[in-house]
Design a protein around this motif. Structure first.
Motif, PDB file in Angstrom:
ATOM      1  N   UNK A 499       0.844  -1.208   0.000  1.00  0.00           N
ATOM      2  CA  UNK A 499       0.000   0.000   0.000  1.00  0.00           C
ATOM      3  C   UNK A 499       0.877   1.255   0.000  1.00  0.00           C
ATOM      4  N   UNK A 500       1.937   1.232   0.788  1.00  0.00           N
ATOM      5  CA  UNK A 500       2.822   2.403   0.830  1.00  0.00           C
ATOM      6  C   UNK A 500       3.522   2.592  -0.519  1.00  0.00           C
ATOM      7  N   UNK A 501       4.034   1.472  -1.109  1.00  0.00           N
ATOM      8  CA  UNK A 501       4.713   1.573  -2.406  1.00  0.00           C
ATOM      9  C   UNK A 501       3.767   2.017  -3.511  1.00  0.00           C
ATOM     10  N   UNK A 502       2.498   1.653  -3.401  1.00  0.00           N
ATOM     11  CA  UNK A 502       1.525   2.070  -4.423  1.00  0.00           C
ATOM     12  C   UNK A 502       1.277   3.561  -4.337  1.00  0.00           C
ATOM     13  N   UNK A 503       1.170   4.111  -3.093  1.00  0.00           N
ATOM     14  CA  UNK A 503       0.939   5.541  -2.940  1.00  0.00           C
ATOM     15  C   UNK A 503       2.150   6.356  -3.433  1.00  0.00           C
ATOM     16  N   UNK A 504       3.334   5.810  -3.255  1.00  0.00           N
ATOM     17  CA  UNK A 504       4.539   6.513  -3.690  1.00  0.00           C
ATOM     18  C   UNK A 504       4.914   6.198  -5.139  1.00  0.00           C
ATOM     19  N   UNK A 505       4.061   5.431  -5.814  1.00  0.00           N
ATOM     20  CA  UNK A 505       4.244   5.120  -7.233  1.00  0.00           C
ATOM     21  C   UNK A 505       5.608   4.476  -7.481  1.00  0.00           C
ATOM     22  N   UNK A 506       5.770   3.300  -6.818  1.00  0.00           N
ATOM     23  CA  UNK A 506       6.962   2.481  -7.023  1.00  0.00           C
ATOM     24  C   UNK A 506       6.543   1.125  -7.592  1.00  0.00           C
ATOM     25  N   UNK A 507       6.292   1.084  -8.931  1.00  0.00           N
ATOM     26  CA  UNK A 507       5.705  -0.133  -9.520  1.00  0.00           C
ATOM     27  C   UNK A 507       6.617  -1.362  -9.381  1.00  0.00           C
ATOM     28  N   UNK A 508       7.899  -1.183  -9.533  1.00  0.00           N
ATOM     29  CA  UNK A 508       8.789  -2.352  -9.430  1.00  0.00           C
ATOM     30  C   UNK A 508       8.750  -2.957  -8.028  1.00  0.00           C
TER      31      UNK A 508
END
Length: 633
Positions: A499-508
Motif C-alpha cells: 500500500x505504501x509503495x503504491x501511494x509513492x508510485x513504485x511499480x517495481x
C-alpha cells in the motif's frame, strides 16, 4: 547313638589293624616266657595238621571278599552323593538370590507407596502399610538361609559318615591282604593262629555293618527332620509377619476418561477416520499401561514429528517415577532370572523352559538335573544302608551263614517286605516323593505371578509416557501457533508495504512485494489459520493438564496397592514351605521309627561296642517306648 566310627574302631577294626603284616607272625601269639625249644618242637601230627590249614583259609578269604564288596558298594555311593551336594548348594544360592530380589522389590514398592506424587492423599489401609522393610528383609533372609540349608547339612553329614566307613573298610582290606599272604607263605603254628584271629575279627566287622548303617541312616533321617522343622518355623514366622491386610481401592472409572483424551489428541491432527482406528484400538488394548509404541502412535496421529523430551522439560515427579519404574523392572527381572534358574536346575518340563531347550542346556553344561542326581543318589545309598552284597559265586550267602554272617537286607532297603518289618526302603521312597513334591507347581505359579507383575510396572511407566505425550503435544502446537502467527505478521507487513509503495508510485517494488505475498498465500497463511492454531494450542494445553491429572489418578491407584503383589508372592512361598515341611516331617518320622523298630539284639551285639551291655529286656523296652521318649534319649 555314638559316633559311627567309634564302635567299629573300638573292637573289630582295631583288632584287625593289630594283626601284623610282617614276615614274623609268631610275634602275636608267642608267650613271652615260652622257651625256644618248645617253640621249635614239632611232631609229625602237628606238621600234618599245619599242612591242612588251607581248610581254615576258606572262611578268611570269603569274609575278606565280603568286606571288599561292602567297601566297593560304599565307594560307589560317594560320587553321586558329592554331585548331589554340589547341585543342592547351587540351588540354595538361587533361593538366596530370589529372596534378596523379593526384598529389594518390596523396598522399591514401599518407596512408591510413600511417594508424594499426584493426589496428595494416600490410603491408610494400604497393603503392607505397617510392615517395615527391615522386618520383612529379616524374615526373608531367615527363610532363604533355612531353605538353602534344607538338604546340604544332612548330605554333608552322610558324606562324612560314608567316607569314614569307606576308609575303615579299606584299612581292613589292606591288613587282611597282608595276613593272608603271610598265612599262605608260612606253615607255622603262629600263622594259623593269626588266621583264626583274622577270621574272628572279620566276622565281627561284617556283623557290625548292620548296626553301623542303622546308625548312619538314623542320623541322616534325624538331621533331615531337624532341617525340615527349622524351615517350617521360618515359614511360619514369615507368614505371621506378612499377615492379611485390607486394601482400599477407588471406585472411579478412568478408562472412559482416558479414551476420550486419546480421541481428542488424535482429533487435533485431523478428523477421525479409518486411518486412526489402529491407534484407538491400541489405546483400548493398553488402557492404563502406556508404552513407547502407543505414545509414538498417538503423537504421530496428532501430527507431532519430534518425540524427544529434554530433561529441562520434565518435572521432579516425572523423574522420580521414572526412577521407580526402572528399579521395579530391574527387581522383577532378577526375580524371574532366579526362578528360571531353579526351573532349569530342578525341572525338565518348566513353564518357561521347553523340554528341548532344557535337554540342550543339560548336554551343553554336562550335568544332571537335581531330580536325576537324587535318583542316582537314592539308588546307591540304599545299597549301602542295606549291608547286602550281591555275589556271582554259587552258595555265597549260604557259605556266609555257615560262618556266622547273614548277608540279608533285614531292614528292607532294597525290597519291600510283605511282613510288618523291613520296610525302610519303601518309607524312604515315600519320604522322597513328598519332599519338594509340589515344587513344580510353586515355581510355575511364581513365574505366572511375575509375568503378571510386569503389568504393574507398565502401569507405573504409563505415568511417564502420559506426561511425555502431554509435553510434546503442547510444545508442538505451541510452535505451530508461533509459526502461524509469524507468517501472518509477515503477510500483514507485506500488505502494508504494498500500500505504501503504491501511494509513492513504485511499480517495481509493488510487483516484487506482490510476488512475495502470493508465495505466502500459497502456503495457506491466513487469519483463519492463526485462529485455528491458537485454538489447537489452547486445546493442547488443556490436554496436557488432563493427561497429567489422569496419570496422577492412575499412579494413585497403583500406589494404593503398592505392596499387595509382592506380599502375595512372599505369602505363596512361605505357605508352600510350611505345608511341604509338615508332610516331610510326618514321612521322615515314620522312617525313623521303622529304623528303630528293626534294630535287633543281634545287630547291637554284632558291634561289640558301647551297646553290648544292653539286656534283651532293655532292648525290647527301648523299641516299645514312644517315639518322643526315644528321640529324647
Amino acid at each position: 547313638p555314638p559316633s559311627p566310627s567309634r564302635s567299629l574302631l573300638s573292637s573289630p577294626c582295631a583288632a584287625v589293624a593289630a594283626c601284623p603284616s610282617t614276615t614274623n607272625p609268631l610275634a602275636v601269639v608267642r608267650p613271652r616266657s615260652a622257651p625256644l625249644s618248645l617253640l621249635s618242637c614239632r611232631s609229625r601230627a602237628e606238621q600234618q595238621s599245619l599242612l591242612d590249614h588251607s581248610a581254615t583259609n576258606a572262611p578268611a578269604s570269603l569274609l575278606s571278599s565280603h568286606v571288599a564288596s561292602l567297601q566297593s558298594t560304599c565307594d560307589k555311593a560317594i560320587p553321586p552323593l558329592t554331585h548331589l551336594l554340589a547341585l543342592e548348594g547351587k540351588n540354595g544360592n538361587l533361593w538366596r538370590r530370589f529372596a534378596i530380589s523379593m526384598s529389594n522389590l518390596y523396598s522399591f514398592e514401599k518407596d512408591v507407596e510413600s511417594a508424594k506424587i499426584g493426589e496428595s492423599s494416600r490410603s491408610k489401609s494400604g497393603g503392607g502399610g505397617t510392615l517395615s522393610k527391615t522386618s520383612l528383609d529379616d524374615g526373608l533372609r531367615i527363610l532363604a538361609r533355612q531353605k538353602a540349608d534344607r538338604f546340604v547339612p544332612p548330605l554333608k553329614l552322610l558324606r562324612d559318615m560314608l567316607v569314614e566307613h569307606d576308609n575303615d573298610l579299606k584299612g581292613v582290606t589292606a591288613n587282611t591282604e597282608g595276613v593272608l599272604q603271610t598265612a599262605h607263605s608260612s606253615r607255622t603254628k603262629g600263622a594259623v593262629g593269626n588266621e583264626q584271629l583274622l577270621v574272628s575279627n572279620l566276622r565281627r566287622v561284617c556283623k557290625s555293618v548292620k548296626i553301623r548303617m542303622a546308625r548312619t541312616s538314623w542320623k541322616f533321617a534325624k538331621m533331615e527332620g531337624a532341617q525340615a522343622h527349622l524351615l517350617q518355623q521360618a515359614a511360619l514366622s514369615l507368614r505371621q509377619i506378612t499377615s492379611e491386610s485390607v486394601v482400599a481401592k477407588d471406585k472411579y472409572d478412568l478408562d472412559g476418561q482416558e479414551m476420550e483424551i486419546v480421541k481428542t489428541i488424535v482429533g487435533l491432527g485431523g478428523a477421525l477416520d479409518e486411518s486412526t482406528d489402529p491407534v484407538l484400538d491400541l489405546a483400548r488394548e493398553r488402557l492404563g499401561r502406556w508404552d513407547a509404541s502407543l505414545a509414538l502412535n498417538v503423537m504421530e496421529a496428532a501430527g507431532v514429528g519430534d518425540a524427544e523430551v529434554r530433561v529441562e522439560e520434565t518435572t521432579r515427579e516425572l523423574r522420580l517415577v521414572r526412577k521407580y519404574a526402572i528399579g521395579l523392572r530391574g527387581c522383577v527381572e532378577r526375580c524371574v532370572e532366579a526362578v528360571e534358574g531353579l526351573m532349569i536346575g530342578l525341572l525338565e518340563d518348566s513353564g518357561r523352559v521347553s523340554h528341548d531347550e532344557f535337554e540342550h542346556r543339560s548336554q551343553a553344561s554336562d550335568h544332571l538335573t537335581t531330580q536325576m542326581a537324587t535318583d542316582d543318589f537314592v539308588r546307591s545309598v540304599k545299597e549301602v544302608f542295606s549291608g547286602y552284597c550281591v555275589s556271582s559265586k554259587k552258595n555265597h550267602d549260604a557259605n556266609l551263614v555257615s560262618i556266622g554272617v547273614n548277608n540279608v537286607d533285614s531292614y528292607g532297603w532294597l525290597k519291600h517286605s510283605s511282613t510288618n518289618r523291613g520296610n525302610c526302603g519303601r518309607l524312604f521312597s515315600q519320604y522322597l516323593a513328598k519332599r519338594e513334591s509340589c515344587l513344580s507347581h510353586l515355581l510355575h505359579k511364581i513365574s505366572t505371578c511375575l509375568t503378571d507383575y510386569t503389568r504393574r510396572v507398565e502401569a507405573i511407566e504409563s505415568f511417564v509416557y502420559m506426561h511425555c505425550v502431554g509435553i510434546q503435544i503442547e510444545k508442538h502446537f505451541s510452535q505451530a501457533r508461533k509459526n502461524a502467527l509469524t507468517q501472518w505478521e509477515k503477510k500483514t507487513d507485506i500488505t502494508t508495504a504494498i500500500n505504501i509503495a503504491t501511494r509513492k508510485k513504485l511499480p517495481l517494488l509493488v510487483e516484487e512485494l506482490k510476488h512475495k505475498l502470493e508465495g505466502l498465500e500459497s502456503c495457506g497463511v491466513s487469519h483463519t489459520v492463526v485462529k485455528i492454531a491458537k485454538e489447537r494450542h489452547l486445546a493442547s494445553k488443556s490436554l496436557k493438564s488432563d493427561l497429567a491429572n489422569l496419570a496422577g489418578k492412575r499412579f494413585h491407584r497403583v500406589k494404593e496397592v503398592a505392596t499387595e503383589r509382592v506380599l502375595g508372592l512372599i505369602k505363596l512361598w512361605a505357605q508352600y514351605e510350611d505345608s511341604c515341611a509338615s508332610d516331610e516331617l510326618k514321612a521322615i518320622g515314620e522312617l525313623i521309627r521303622e529304623i528303630e523298630r528293626n534294630v535287633t539284639k543281634e545287630d547291637i551285639e554284632g558291634d561289640g561296642g558301647a551297646h553290648s551291655q544292653y539286656s534283651p529286656s532293655s532292648i525290647s523296652k527301648h523299641v516299645s517306648m514312644p517315639a518322643s521318649t526315644r528321640s529324647a534319649r
